[in-house]
Design a protein around this motif. Structure first.
Motif, PDB file in Angstrom:
ATOM      1  N   LYS A 132      10.648   9.588  10.329  1.00 46.53           N
ATOM      2  CA  LYS A 132       9.563   8.675  10.684  1.00 46.53           C
ATOM      3  C   LYS A 132      10.016   7.674  11.743  1.00 46.53           C
ATOM      4  CE  LYS A 132       6.846   8.846   6.448  1.00 46.53           C
ATOM      5  NZ  LYS A 132       6.260   8.047   5.350  1.00 46.53           N
ATOM      6  N   ARG A 133      11.221   7.127  11.592  1.00 40.77           N
ATOM      7  CA  ARG A 133      11.732   6.165  12.586  1.00 40.77           C
ATOM      8  C   ARG A 133      11.836   6.798  13.970  1.00 40.77           C
ATOM      9  NH1 ARG A 133      15.325   4.804   8.171  1.00 40.77           N
ATOM     10  NH2 ARG A 133      14.649   2.828   7.275  1.00 40.77           N
ATOM     11  N   GLU A 134      12.308   8.047  14.021  1.00 48.54           N
ATOM     12  CA  GLU A 134      12.413   8.755  15.307  1.00 48.54           C
ATOM     13  C   GLU A 134      11.048   8.922  15.951  1.00 48.54           C
ATOM     14  OE1 GLU A 134      14.590  12.450  15.002  1.00 48.54           O
ATOM     15  OE2 GLU A 134      16.188  11.485  13.866  1.00 48.54           O
ATOM     16  N   ILE A 135      10.068   9.349  15.186  1.00 48.08           N
ATOM     17  CA  ILE A 135       8.719   9.543  15.732  1.00 48.08           C
ATOM     18  C   ILE A 135       8.125   8.210  16.164  1.00 48.08           C
ATOM     19  CG2 ILE A 135       6.342  10.247  15.203  1.00 48.08           C
ATOM     20  CD1 ILE A 135       7.562  12.335  13.278  1.00 48.08           C
ATOM     21  N   MET A 136       8.282   7.177  15.326  1.00 45.89           N
ATOM     22  CA  MET A 136       7.724   5.864  15.664  1.00 45.89           C
ATOM     23  C   MET A 136       8.342   5.322  16.948  1.00 45.89           C
ATOM     24  SD  MET A 136       7.099   3.987  11.975  1.00 45.89           S
ATOM     25  CE  MET A 136       8.823   4.032  11.495  1.00 45.89           C
ATOM     26  N   ALA A 137       9.657   5.500  17.122  1.00 50.76           N
ATOM     27  CA  ALA A 137      10.318   5.029  18.337  1.00 50.76           C
ATOM     28  C   ALA A 137       9.830   5.825  19.547  1.00 50.76           C
ATOM     29  CB  ALA A 137      11.833   5.154  18.190  1.00 50.76           C
ATOM     30  N   LYS A 138       9.737   7.132  19.394  1.00 54.80           N
ATOM     31  CA  LYS A 138       9.307   7.999  20.501  1.00 54.80           C
ATOM     32  C   LYS A 138       7.864   7.708  20.907  1.00 54.80           C
ATOM     33  CE  LYS A 138       8.560  12.853  21.613  1.00 54.80           C
ATOM     34  NZ  LYS A 138       8.517  14.206  21.076  1.00 54.80           N
ATOM     35  N   GLU A 139       6.992   7.471  19.930  1.00 56.54           N
ATOM     36  CA  GLU A 139       5.569   7.261  20.193  1.00 56.54           C
ATOM     37  C   GLU A 139       5.212   5.799  20.448  1.00 56.54           C
ATOM     38  OE1 GLU A 139       3.403   9.763  20.573  1.00 56.54           O
ATOM     39  OE2 GLU A 139       5.029  11.184  20.185  1.00 56.54           O
ATOM     40  N   GLY A 140       6.179   4.891  20.297  1.00 59.02           N
ATOM     41  CA  GLY A 140       5.939   3.484  20.579  1.00 59.02           C
ATOM     42  C   GLY A 140       5.122   2.748  19.533  1.00 59.02           C
ATOM     43  N   TYR A 141       5.263   3.131  18.279  1.00 58.70           N
ATOM     44  CA  TYR A 141       4.550   2.431  17.203  1.00 58.70           C
ATOM     45  C   TYR A 141       5.083   1.006  17.095  1.00 58.70           C
ATOM     46  CZ  TYR A 141       2.266   6.557  15.202  1.00 58.70           C
ATOM     47  OH  TYR A 141       1.467   7.638  14.987  1.00 58.70           O
ATOM     48  N   VAL A 142       4.169   0.056  17.063  1.00 57.38           N
ATOM     49  CA  VAL A 142       4.524  -1.345  16.872  1.00 57.38           C
ATOM     50  C   VAL A 142       3.732  -1.888  15.695  1.00 57.38           C
ATOM     51  CG1 VAL A 142       5.142  -1.744  19.282  1.00 57.38           C
ATOM     52  CG2 VAL A 142       2.790  -2.135  18.531  1.00 57.38           C
ATOM     53  N   HIS A 143       4.224  -2.969  15.126  1.00 60.51           N
ATOM     54  CA  HIS A 143       3.552  -3.572  13.980  1.00 60.51           C
ATOM     55  C   HIS A 143       2.246  -4.205  14.424  1.00 60.51           C
ATOM     56  CE1 HIS A 143       3.056  -5.246  10.057  1.00 60.51           C
ATOM     57  NE2 HIS A 143       4.236  -4.772   9.671  1.00 60.51           N
ATOM     58  N   GLY A 144       1.205  -3.968  13.658  1.00 57.26           N
ATOM     59  CA  GLY A 144      -0.094  -4.586  13.906  1.00 57.26           C
ATOM     60  C   GLY A 144      -0.304  -5.769  12.981  1.00 57.26           C
ATOM     61  N   ASP A 145      -1.562  -6.053  12.686  1.00 57.07           N
ATOM     62  CA  ASP A 145      -1.912  -7.160  11.800  1.00 57.07           C
ATOM     63  C   ASP A 145      -1.271  -6.982  10.428  1.00 57.07           C
ATOM     64  OD1 ASP A 145      -3.504  -7.934  13.885  1.00 57.07           O
ATOM     65  OD2 ASP A 145      -5.406  -7.710  12.817  1.00 57.07           O
ATOM     66  N   TYR A 146      -0.830  -8.078   9.871  1.00 55.58           N
ATOM     67  CA  TYR A 146      -0.333  -8.084   8.496  1.00 55.58           C
ATOM     68  C   TYR A 146      -1.533  -8.268   7.579  1.00 55.58           C
ATOM     69  CZ  TYR A 146       4.462  -8.460  10.146  1.00 55.58           C
ATOM     70  OH  TYR A 146       5.673  -8.202  10.742  1.00 55.58           O
ATOM     71  N   GLU A 147      -1.692  -7.357   6.634  1.00 57.82           N
ATOM     72  CA  GLU A 147      -2.771  -7.445   5.657  1.00 57.82           C
ATOM     73  C   GLU A 147      -2.182  -7.132   4.293  1.00 57.82           C
ATOM     74  OE1 GLU A 147      -6.731  -5.724   7.071  1.00 57.82           O
ATOM     75  OE2 GLU A 147      -5.238  -4.362   7.921  1.00 57.82           O
ATOM     76  N   GLY A 148      -2.845  -7.582   3.257  1.00 59.40           N
ATOM     77  CA  GLY A 148      -2.443  -7.184   1.919  1.00 59.40           C
ATOM     78  C   GLY A 148      -1.054  -7.656   1.541  1.00 59.40           C
ATOM     79  N   ASN A 149      -0.420  -6.865   0.714  1.00 63.00           N
ATOM     80  CA  ASN A 149       0.871  -7.184   0.124  1.00 63.00           C
ATOM     81  C   ASN A 149       1.983  -6.505   0.925  1.00 63.00           C
ATOM     82  OD1 ASN A 149       3.156  -7.380  -1.476  1.00 63.00           O
ATOM     83  ND2 ASN A 149       2.238  -6.428  -3.278  1.00 63.00           N
ATOM     84  N   GLU A 150       2.780  -7.292   1.604  1.00 60.88           N
ATOM     85  CA  GLU A 150       3.851  -6.747   2.453  1.00 60.88           C
ATOM     86  C   GLU A 150       4.896  -5.975   1.639  1.00 60.88           C
ATOM     87  OE1 GLU A 150       5.665  -5.868   6.053  1.00 60.88           O
ATOM     88  OE2 GLU A 150       3.690  -6.677   5.659  1.00 60.88           O
ATOM     89  N   GLN A 151       5.025  -6.263   0.376  1.00 69.11           N
ATOM     90  CA  GLN A 151       5.997  -5.577  -0.473  1.00 69.11           C
ATOM     91  C   GLN A 151       5.369  -4.425  -1.285  1.00 69.11           C
ATOM     92  OE1 GLN A 151       6.089  -9.187  -0.509  1.00 69.11           O
ATOM     93  NE2 GLN A 151       7.610  -8.962   1.090  1.00 69.11           N
ATOM     94  N   GLN A 152       4.146  -4.056  -0.943  1.00 69.87           N
ATOM     95  CA  GLN A 152       3.448  -3.026  -1.700  1.00 69.87           C
ATOM     96  C   GLN A 152       4.186  -1.690  -1.645  1.00 69.87           C
ATOM     97  OE1 GLN A 152       0.337  -3.258  -3.510  1.00 69.87           O
ATOM     98  NE2 GLN A 152       1.331  -1.398  -4.238  1.00 69.87           N
ATOM     99  N   LEU A 153       4.402  -1.103  -2.801  1.00 67.96           N
ATOM    100  CA  LEU A 153       4.948   0.242  -2.868  1.00 67.96           C
ATOM    101  C   LEU A 153       3.811   1.248  -2.754  1.00 67.96           C
ATOM    102  CD1 LEU A 153       7.545  -0.192  -5.737  1.00 67.96           C
ATOM    103  CD2 LEU A 153       8.040   0.398  -3.351  1.00 67.96           C
TER     104      LEU A 153
END
Length: 187
Positions: A132-153
């Motif tokens: 997932k990290r490789e794909i996110m780096a390659k595709e340029g995924y960045v964090h968007g709005d923070y919603e809900g519970n950041e520690q949610q499993l």
């Protein structure tokens, strides 16, 4: 309610979803399941890069699920308008349930991780996260709005056409979730 286990019935929640490029209001889980085997992925929110990647990977795999007569449902702690904005005109072929109040997560007792004790990932979980990290780096995924519970499993549930839970998986960490291809191999 307690955590779901195999053999339980999935509650028939009434929810709002994003489907295609529209918001569907007050639809029930029973209507979404529509008498088909259905797989529910509970994630955090659309601005979370690994969760957004899972939405993308599930969208790519969706035709294979349809070929096998199955539904996909993603549940997130996002507001519908934020999902639509972040999807940037892309069409979601399956229901993305919006639960910004975290009602479903609380009812199904989907917990949070402890930042002080995240637990070690096993080899398979680490491989998933590295991919997932490789794909996110390659595709340029960045964090968007923070919603809900950041520690949610996350959690994963498979249900039969009559809403009986055939698999209930409460994840220990973000890597402890089945990928679409892993679920497809079970069908």
């Amino acid at each position: 309610m307690a955590k779901l286990v195999k053999g339980d019935k999935m509650p028939d929640f009434k929810v709002d979803t994003v489907l295609g490029t529209e918001v569907v209001k007050d639809i029930t889980f029973k209507q979404i399941v529509d008498g088909k085997p259905t797989f529910f992925w509970f994630q955090r929110y659309i601005g979370c890069p690994p969760c957004r990647l899972d939405v993308h990977l599930l969208t790519q795999a969706y035709p294979k699920f349809v070929e096998k007569g199955c539904n996909i449902v993603v549940v997130m702690q996002s507001k519908p308008e934020i999902v639509l904005r972040d999807m940037n005109g892309q069409t979601l072929p399956y229901h993305l349930v919006c639960d910004p109040t975290e009602t479903l997560y609380k009812t199904l007792e989907i917990g949070s991780w402890d930042p002080e004790n995240r637990g070690e990932m096993n080899e398979k979980e680490q491989e998933r996260m590295n991919m997932k990290r490789e794909i996110m780096a390659k595709e340029g995924y960045v964090h968007g709005d923070y919603e809900g519970n950041e520690q949610q499993l996350p959690a994963f549930f498979a249900v039969s056409p009559d809403m009986t839970v055939t698999e209930a998986h409460y994840a220990r960490n973000l890597g402890d979730m089945p990928l679409a291809d892993e679920v497809l191999t079970k069908l």
